[in-house]
Write an enzyme that holds these catalytic residues in place. Structure first.
Site, PDB file in Angstrom:
ATOM      1  N   CYS A 119       0.871  -1.176   0.000  1.00  0.00           N
ATOM      2  CA  CYS A 119       0.000   0.000   0.000  1.00  0.00           C
ATOM      3  C   CYS A 119       0.905   1.222   0.000  1.00  0.00           C
ATOM      4  O   CYS A 119       2.044   1.141   0.457  1.00  0.00           O
ATOM      5  CB  CYS A 119      -0.869   0.000   1.255  1.00  0.00           C
ATOM      6  SG  CYS A 119      -2.193   1.215   1.176  1.00  0.00           S
ATOM      7  N   LYS A 194     -12.550  -4.460   2.560  1.00  0.00           N
ATOM      8  CA  LYS A 194     -11.948  -3.512   3.503  1.00  0.00           C
ATOM      9  C   LYS A 194     -12.816  -2.262   3.551  1.00  0.00           C
ATOM     10  O   LYS A 194     -12.975  -1.570   2.553  1.00  0.00           O
ATOM     11  CB  LYS A 194     -10.533  -3.165   3.058  1.00  0.00           C
ATOM     12  CG  LYS A 194      -9.872  -2.124   3.945  1.00  0.00           C
ATOM     13  CD  LYS A 194      -8.425  -1.902   3.584  1.00  0.00           C
ATOM     14  CE  LYS A 194      -7.824  -0.818   4.461  1.00  0.00           C
ATOM     15  NZ  LYS A 194      -6.420  -0.568   4.155  1.00  0.00           N
ATOM     16  N   ARG A 204      -3.023   4.456  11.969  1.00  0.00           N
ATOM     17  CA  ARG A 204      -2.534   5.617  11.207  1.00  0.00           C
ATOM     18  C   ARG A 204      -1.550   6.435  12.037  1.00  0.00           C
ATOM     19  O   ARG A 204      -0.637   7.049  11.494  1.00  0.00           O
ATOM     20  CB  ARG A 204      -3.713   6.458  10.719  1.00  0.00           C
ATOM     21  CG  ARG A 204      -4.495   5.696   9.652  1.00  0.00           C
ATOM     22  CD  ARG A 204      -5.673   6.482   9.107  1.00  0.00           C
ATOM     23  NE  ARG A 204      -6.480   5.610   8.244  1.00  0.00           N
ATOM     24  CZ  ARG A 204      -7.651   5.959   7.724  1.00  0.00           C
ATOM     25  NH1 ARG A 204      -8.151   7.164   7.966  1.00  0.00           N
ATOM     26  NH2 ARG A 204      -8.317   5.124   6.952  1.00  0.00           N
ATOM     27  N   LYS A 247     -11.908  -6.895   6.809  1.00  0.00           N
ATOM     28  CA  LYS A 247     -11.613  -6.027   7.943  1.00  0.00           C
ATOM     29  C   LYS A 247     -12.447  -4.771   7.932  1.00  0.00           C
ATOM     30  O   LYS A 247     -12.835  -4.325   6.862  1.00  0.00           O
ATOM     31  CB  LYS A 247     -10.131  -5.695   7.988  1.00  0.00           C
ATOM     32  CG  LYS A 247      -9.712  -4.604   6.999  1.00  0.00           C
ATOM     33  CD  LYS A 247      -8.252  -4.395   7.027  1.00  0.00           C
ATOM     34  CE  LYS A 247      -7.904  -3.010   7.506  1.00  0.00           C
ATOM     35  NZ  LYS A 247      -6.540  -2.628   7.234  1.00  0.00           N
ATOM     36  N   SER A 273      -6.681  -2.076  14.655  1.00  0.00           N
ATOM     37  CA  SER A 273      -6.111  -1.327  15.781  1.00  0.00           C
ATOM     38  C   SER A 273      -7.172  -0.708  16.684  1.00  0.00           C
ATOM     39  O   SER A 273      -7.063  -0.764  17.907  1.00  0.00           O
ATOM     40  CB  SER A 273      -5.174  -0.249  15.244  1.00  0.00           C
ATOM     41  OG  SER A 273      -5.854   0.620  14.352  1.00  0.00           O
TER      42      SER A 273
HETATM   43  C1  PBG Z   1      -3.021   0.471   4.877  1.00  0.00           C
HETATM   44  C2  PBG Z   1      -3.665  -0.268   5.977  1.00  0.00           C
HETATM   45  C3  PBG Z   1      -4.479   0.227   7.017  1.00  0.00           C
HETATM   46  C4  PBG Z   1      -4.709  -0.845   7.876  1.00  0.00           C
HETATM   47  C5  PBG Z   1      -4.075  -1.950   7.326  1.00  0.00           C
HETATM   48  N1  PBG Z   1      -3.458  -1.595   6.147  1.00  0.00           N
HETATM   49  C6  PBG Z   1      -4.944   1.587   7.334  1.00  0.00           C
HETATM   50  C7  PBG Z   1      -5.829   2.350   6.456  1.00  0.00           C
HETATM   51  O1  PBG Z   1      -6.416   1.831   5.494  1.00  0.00           O
HETATM   52  O2  PBG Z   1      -5.924   3.554   6.724  1.00  0.00           O
HETATM   53  C8  PBG Z   1      -5.464  -0.753   9.177  1.00  0.00           C
HETATM   54  C9  PBG Z   1      -5.129  -1.777  10.206  1.00  0.00           C
HETATM   55  C10 PBG Z   1      -5.456  -1.398  11.605  1.00  0.00           C
HETATM   56  O3  PBG Z   1      -6.164  -0.420  11.889  1.00  0.00           O
HETATM   57  O4  PBG Z   1      -4.980  -2.120  12.482  1.00  0.00           O
HETATM   58  N2  PBG Z   1      -3.857   0.947   3.902  1.00  0.00           N
END
Ligand code: PBG
Length: 320
Positions: A119, A194, A204, A247, A273
């Site tokens: 990403c 997602k 973040r 997720k 998280s």
């Molecule tokens: C990257 C990504 C994110 C998460 C996993 N990969 C954050 C987002 O999309 O802003 C979130 C995982 C978590 O909150 O533990 N894009």
């Protein structure tokens, strides 16, 4: 009283309950995330007690050794680069610590399944998951860069590349890029479903990846849509994903169940998280028993149909 069905009969004792337990959570089914930073000797929680760890490559080595001894199922790496760039042209150098970390993890325990996020949000100044032109997060050019990123990670030794960007067509593009580069043994774990979610806050903070303008709603999914979730799942499967991830886990248990019924492919769920942090915070406030709430939440994710759970709790679980 004449009560024909007495369900309490099989719940009378702990051994009885264990005998009839329909689902289990073991460390084997858990994957622990880490945020890889440059430097040496760094192993620091982003916020104390919140389970998100910044580690330097050398410390990751120790962590992987410890997790492997405890039987933890896998380790997932997120890069936190020293410098940000918006054109995706310096990814190899931005990912230097990640490369070192992969080397350390693989030389410490070669057989430990190693996952790496694919990403752009942590690597760009704007914090979006793809390339930006004007105010648009452009799809096809982003897919090219994500495929390049995947090839690098694969050549450095990860077992799974895990695109979490939610661009269209990236699974097919990543699969062909991997194959063209001889990386046929590298698997793709697709973040298929997602949501554009409020539960990613602590992540973040750890990854320095909050978007500087707008939000992620033009690429991540709206929580409203069950049929769209199924389309996301099946599209990624068609494009060649080896395993699929849903997720956040706890607010999408229904979609985990739907996915379980829609495919026989391995399913992952990410207890993100914010979900973990909520339970920690409520536990710290004396409102709930954190350990029991955690065990119950992980069980519910397994019961919904997830084979593997990515969770910040894996490390604690292993150390108990
Ligand atoms: C990257 C990504 C994110 C998460 C996993 N990969 C954050 C987002 O999309 O802003 C979130 C995982 C978590 O909150 O533990 N894009």
């Amino acid at each position: 009283m004449n009560i024909p069905v007495r369900l309490r009969r099989l719940r009378r004792t702990a051994p009885m309950r264990a005998l009839f337990s329909e689902n289990q959570v073991t460390v084997r089914n858990l994957v622990q995330p880490y945020f890889v930073v440059s430097g040496k000797g760094i192993r620091k929680e982003v916020r104390e007690g919140m389970g998100l760890w910044h580690v330097s490559p050398d410390m990751l080595r120790e962590e992987v050794g410890m997790l492997s001894k405890a039987g933890v199922g896998g380790v997932m790496l997120f890069g936190v680069p020293d410098t940000k760039r918006d054109d995706g042209k310096e990814l190899a150098s931005q990912m230097a610590s990640l490369q070192a970390a992969i080397g350390e993890a693989k030389s410490a325990v070669p057989e430990m399944p190693l996952f790496a996020d694919v990403c752009l949000c942590a690597f760009t100044t704007h914090g979006h998951c793809g390339l930006v032109e004007g105010n648009e997060i452009v799809n096809d050019k982003s897919v090219k860069v994500l495929a390049e990123m995947s090839v690098l990670l694969s050549k450095w030794g990860v077992d799974f590349v895990c695109p979490s960007d939610m661009m269209d067509g990236r699974i097919a593009a990543i699969r062909s890029a991997l194959d063209e580069n001889g990386q046929t043994n590298t698997s793709i774990l697709s973040y298929a479903i997602k949501m554009a979610s409020a539960f990613y806050g602590p992540f973040r903070e750890a990854a320095h990846s909050a978007p500087s303008f707008g939000d992620r709603r033009s690429y991540q999914m709206p929580a409203d849509n069950r049929r769209e979730a199924r389309r996301e799942l099946l599209a990624d499967l068609d494009e060649g994903a080896d395993a699929l991830l849903i997720k956040p886990a706890m607010s999408n248990l229904d979609l985990i169940r739907d996915s379980r019924e829609a495919t026989d492919a391995p399913l992952f769920a990410y207890q993100v998280s914010g979900e973990y942090a909520m339970m920690r915070a409520a536990g710290n406030a004396g409102l709930i028993d954190f350990e029991r709430a955690l065990a119950e939440s992980l069980m519910s994710i397994r019961r919904a149909g997830a084979d593997v759970i990515v969770s910040y709790a894996a490390r604690d679980w292993a150390r108990r």
